[in-house]
Design a protein around this motif. Structure first.
Motif, PDB file in Angstrom:
ATOM      1  N   PRO A  86       0.826  -1.204   0.000  1.00 41.77           N
ATOM      2  CA  PRO A  86       0.000   0.000   0.000  1.00 41.77           C
ATOM      3  C   PRO A  86       0.860   1.254   0.000  1.00 41.77           C
ATOM      4  CG  PRO A  86       0.107  -0.927   2.185  1.00 41.77           C
ATOM      5  CD  PRO A  86       0.820  -1.889   1.276  1.00 41.77           C
ATOM      6  N   GLY A  87       0.302   2.340  -0.520  1.00 47.92           N
ATOM      7  CA  GLY A  87       1.007   3.608  -0.490  1.00 47.92           C
ATOM      8  C   GLY A  87       0.895   4.259   0.867  1.00 47.92           C
ATOM      9  N   PRO A  88       1.515   5.421   1.058  1.00 49.37           N
ATOM     10  CA  PRO A  88       1.422   6.117   2.332  1.00 49.37           C
ATOM     11  C   PRO A  88       0.004   6.604   2.602  1.00 49.37           C
ATOM     12  CG  PRO A  88       2.492   7.496   0.693  1.00 49.37           C
ATOM     13  CD  PRO A  88       2.347   6.138   0.081  1.00 49.37           C
ATOM     14  N   HIS A  89      -0.326   6.785   3.866  1.00 53.47           N
ATOM     15  CA  HIS A  89      -1.622   7.336   4.230  1.00 53.47           C
ATOM     16  C   HIS A  89      -1.715   8.758   3.665  1.00 53.47           C
ATOM     17  CE1 HIS A  89      -4.767   9.073   6.827  1.00 53.47           C
ATOM     18  NE2 HIS A  89      -5.212   7.837   6.914  1.00 53.47           N
ATOM     19  N   PRO A  90      -2.862   9.156   3.133  1.00 53.64           N
ATOM     20  CA  PRO A  90      -2.951  10.479   2.490  1.00 53.64           C
ATOM     21  C   PRO A  90      -2.705  11.653   3.435  1.00 53.64           C
ATOM     22  CG  PRO A  90      -5.120   9.451   2.693  1.00 53.64           C
ATOM     23  CD  PRO A  90      -4.123   8.398   3.015  1.00 53.64           C
ATOM     24  N   VAL A  91      -2.861  11.443   4.728  1.00 51.80           N
ATOM     25  CA  VAL A  91      -2.655  12.526   5.704  1.00 51.80           C
ATOM     26  C   VAL A  91      -1.408  12.291   6.548  1.00 51.80           C
ATOM     27  CG1 VAL A  91      -3.628  13.749   7.687  1.00 51.80           C
ATOM     28  CG2 VAL A  91      -5.118  13.043   5.790  1.00 51.80           C
ATOM     29  N   TYR A  92      -1.253  11.077   7.065  1.00 56.44           N
ATOM     30  CA  TYR A  92      -0.174  10.812   8.013  1.00 56.44           C
ATOM     31  C   TYR A  92       1.077  10.216   7.375  1.00 56.44           C
ATOM     32  CZ  TYR A  92      -3.429  11.886  11.763  1.00 56.44           C
ATOM     33  OH  TYR A  92      -4.296  12.535  12.601  1.00 56.44           O
ATOM     34  N   GLY A  93       1.026   9.900   6.083  1.00 58.05           N
ATOM     35  CA  GLY A  93       2.222   9.428   5.398  1.00 58.05           C
ATOM     36  C   GLY A  93       2.580   8.000   5.748  1.00 58.05           C
ATOM     37  N   GLU A  94       3.878   7.687   5.691  1.00 61.82           N
ATOM     38  CA  GLU A  94       4.346   6.327   5.912  1.00 61.82           C
ATOM     39  C   GLU A  94       4.415   5.961   7.385  1.00 61.82           C
ATOM     40  OE1 GLU A  94       8.120   5.928   3.987  1.00 61.82           O
ATOM     41  OE2 GLU A  94       7.225   5.383   2.064  1.00 61.82           O
ATOM     42  N   GLN A  95       4.648   6.940   8.240  1.00 66.74           N
ATOM     43  CA  GLN A  95       4.780   6.669   9.657  1.00 66.74           C
ATOM     44  C   GLN A  95       4.040   7.726  10.463  1.00 66.74           C
ATOM     45  OE1 GLN A  95       8.520   5.620  11.351  1.00 66.74           O
ATOM     46  NE2 GLN A  95       9.371   4.846   9.435  1.00 66.74           N
ATOM     47  N   LEU A  96       3.552   7.317  11.635  1.00 65.32           N
ATOM     48  CA  LEU A  96       2.978   8.269  12.572  1.00 65.32           C
ATOM     49  C   LEU A  96       4.128   8.908  13.343  1.00 65.32           C
ATOM     50  CD1 LEU A  96       0.219   9.302  13.770  1.00 65.32           C
ATOM     51  CD2 LEU A  96       0.663   7.709  15.645  1.00 65.32           C
ATOM     52  N   ASP A  97       4.325  10.199  13.158  1.00 67.53           N
ATOM     53  CA  ASP A  97       5.445  10.900  13.791  1.00 67.53           C
ATOM     54  C   ASP A  97       5.031  11.404  15.166  1.00 67.53           C
ATOM     55  OD1 ASP A  97       7.107  10.574  11.543  1.00 67.53           O
ATOM     56  OD2 ASP A  97       6.120  12.267  10.556  1.00 67.53           O
ATOM     57  N   LEU A  98       5.654  10.832  16.193  1.00 69.55           N
ATOM     58  CA  LEU A  98       5.334  11.247  17.554  1.00 69.55           C
ATOM     59  C   LEU A  98       5.940  12.588  17.909  1.00 69.55           C
ATOM     60  CD1 LEU A  98       4.541   8.239  17.547  1.00 69.55           C
ATOM     61  CD2 LEU A  98       5.381   8.105  19.889  1.00 69.55           C
ATOM     62  N   HIS A  99       6.909  13.045  17.112  1.00 66.80           N
ATOM     63  CA  HIS A  99       7.578  14.318  17.383  1.00 66.80           C
ATOM     64  C   HIS A  99       7.761  15.068  16.069  1.00 66.80           C
ATOM     65  CE1 HIS A  99       8.533  12.752  21.390  1.00 66.80           C
ATOM     66  NE2 HIS A  99       8.944  11.658  20.781  1.00 66.80           N
ATOM     67  N   HIS A 100       7.796  16.377  16.150  1.00 66.77           N
ATOM     68  CA  HIS A 100       8.117  17.226  15.010  1.00 66.77           C
ATOM     69  C   HIS A 100       9.109  18.281  15.454  1.00 66.77           C
ATOM     70  CE1 HIS A 100       5.933  15.875  11.589  1.00 66.77           C
ATOM     71  NE2 HIS A 100       4.719  16.084  12.074  1.00 66.77           N
ATOM     72  N   PRO A 121      -4.390   0.026   7.360  1.00 67.10           N
ATOM     73  CA  PRO A 121      -3.343  -0.945   7.714  1.00 67.10           C
ATOM     74  C   PRO A 121      -2.186  -0.266   8.428  1.00 67.10           C
ATOM     75  CG  PRO A 121      -3.223  -0.422   5.382  1.00 67.10           C
ATOM     76  CD  PRO A 121      -4.446   0.277   5.911  1.00 67.10           C
ATOM     77  N   PHE A 122      -1.699  -0.896   9.478  1.00 66.04           N
ATOM     78  CA  PHE A 122      -0.532  -0.374  10.179  1.00 66.04           C
ATOM     79  C   PHE A 122       0.278  -1.556  10.695  1.00 66.04           C
ATOM     80  CE2 PHE A 122      -3.693  -0.907  13.482  1.00 66.04           C
ATOM     81  CZ  PHE A 122      -2.976  -1.402  14.570  1.00 66.04           C
ATOM     82  N   ALA A 148      12.536   8.274   6.465  1.00 70.35           N
ATOM     83  CA  ALA A 148      11.266   7.798   7.004  1.00 70.35           C
ATOM     84  C   ALA A 148      11.207   7.901   8.520  1.00 70.35           C
ATOM     85  CB  ALA A 148      11.023   6.351   6.567  1.00 70.35           C
ATOM     86  N   ASP A 149      12.306   7.554   9.192  1.00 71.30           N
ATOM     87  CA  ASP A 149      12.305   7.542  10.645  1.00 71.30           C
ATOM     88  C   ASP A 149      12.645   8.904  11.256  1.00 71.30           C
ATOM     89  OD1 ASP A 149      11.807   4.861  10.390  1.00 71.30           O
ATOM     90  OD2 ASP A 149      13.863   4.229  10.796  1.00 71.30           O
ATOM     91  N   MET A 150      13.468   9.678  10.550  1.00 73.05           N
ATOM     92  CA  MET A 150      13.968  10.926  11.125  1.00 73.05           C
ATOM     93  C   MET A 150      13.647  12.166  10.301  1.00 73.05           C
ATOM     94  SD  MET A 150      17.712   9.440  12.285  1.00 73.05           S
ATOM     95  CE  MET A 150      18.161  10.923  13.196  1.00 73.05           C
TER      96      MET A 150
END
Length: 325
Positions: free
Chosen positions: A1-15, A64-65, A140-142
């Protein structure tokens, strides 16, 4: 599947530069129990996830997650140097030999060479090279852009960077370090209990996927440390169906939602020392090595069942063997 249209590939707990990230995840557990054939009880924890404090709207039902624990980060240069034909010779996607094991390679995009190649890194073997494994983790992670991934998903209102965050020279040094990080030396490999556990490991079928035969790396230009080395990673680096209990329902390349790459076992006995925990499997649900064995299903179900029928002394010996790796 592609990235989520809003949250992308990962849920980022920090910005960076913002008070809060995109949300958080609460992890609960459901406990269930079983009994070994010799009468000793055991319990397993099934993780249950709840997304909280989502800042950009709720996730749709059925999104999916896949939770992930960081994999081991040593010996990667040696794994990359295993000839592809060595790994393909271990594949048996149609189970022609009838042993119930049907490992197959993942086929994924090589971003740099713009072609499809065999994947060998990541929980689902979704990265073909160490360079791509490192650069994708950076972005993706950072959120750190680089030569292979010059653009990252930015929060709303934040302009995209015009130059990579990680310069080529720094990326080269990072990949160099990752490529040469050595595998820990085995301990007590000749202890009687460990040798007994090695025999049990083979007898119940663990070595069908966690291959215990030696592999030889190919010549790697400029890296004598990686060239023509005889190694025992205890993995075929292939995809295997691990059953519904471990399924994340999220395909990745050719990998289905029930398939996972066989993780190498070398160094696994030092996980507590290096990482400060003994959580195993892709989402860390197993609290120790025995629970990791007990969670095996799908192609590994027969081996798991044989483990539950072992006497206590043989189970302890098998765990001692794993602890020596």
């Amino acid at each position: 599947p592609g990235p989520h249209p809003v949250y992308g590939e990962q849920l980022d707990l920090h910005h960076l530069g913002q008070a809060r990230g995109e949300g958080s995840v609460e992890v609960g557990h459901e406990e269930f129990t079983g009994t070994f054939a010799t009468g000793e009880p055991y319990s397993l924890l099934r993780p249950v996830y709840r997304f909280k404090d989502l800042t950009r709207g709720p996730l749709e039902d059925g999104t999916p997650f896949s939770p992930r624990v960081s994999p081991a980060n040593f010996g990667l240069g040696l794994l990359e140097a295993i000839p592809e034909e060595t790994l393909l010779a271990l594949a048996d996607p149609e189970d022609r030999d009838g042993d119930g094991i049907s490992g197959r390679p993942n086929q994924v995009e090589d971003v740099k060479e713009r072609r499809t190649r065999m994947g060998r890194f990541g929980w689902k073997a979704n990265q073909p090279t160490l360079l791509q494994q490192v650069t994708h983790a950076l972005v993706a992670d950072m959120g750190l852009t680089n030569e292979l991934y010059p653009r990252a998903q930015e929060p709303e209102g934040v302009p995209a960077a015009t130059t990579p965050d990680v310069k080529d020279y720094d990326l080269e040094r990072l990949v160099f370090y990752t490529r040469l990080l050595a595998v820990p030396k085995r301990r007590d490999w000749d202890a009687p209990g460990v040798l007994r556990g090695k025999a049990v490991f083979r007898a119940i079928g663990c070595a069908s996927c966690h291959v215990d035969r030696p592999m030889e790396t190919e010549e790697v230009a400029g890296f004598p440390e990686l060239s023509r080395q005889r190694i025992f990673p205890y993995s075929d680096l292939l995809l295997h169906d691990m059953g519904e209990a471990l399924a994340d329902g999220r395909p990745d390349g050719l990998a289905t939602g029930q398939e996972w790459r066989t993780p190498p076992l070398w160094g696994i006995g030092l996980t507590a020392t290096v990482s400060g925990h003994t959580r195993f499997l892709h989402d860390g649900r197993a609290r120790n090595l025995e629970e990791a064995v007990l969670w095996h299903g799908g192609e590994a179900a027969p081996a798991q069942e044989r483990y539950t029928r072992l006497v206590l002394e043989d189970r302890q010996a098998l765990l001692a063997f794993l602890g020596s790796l």
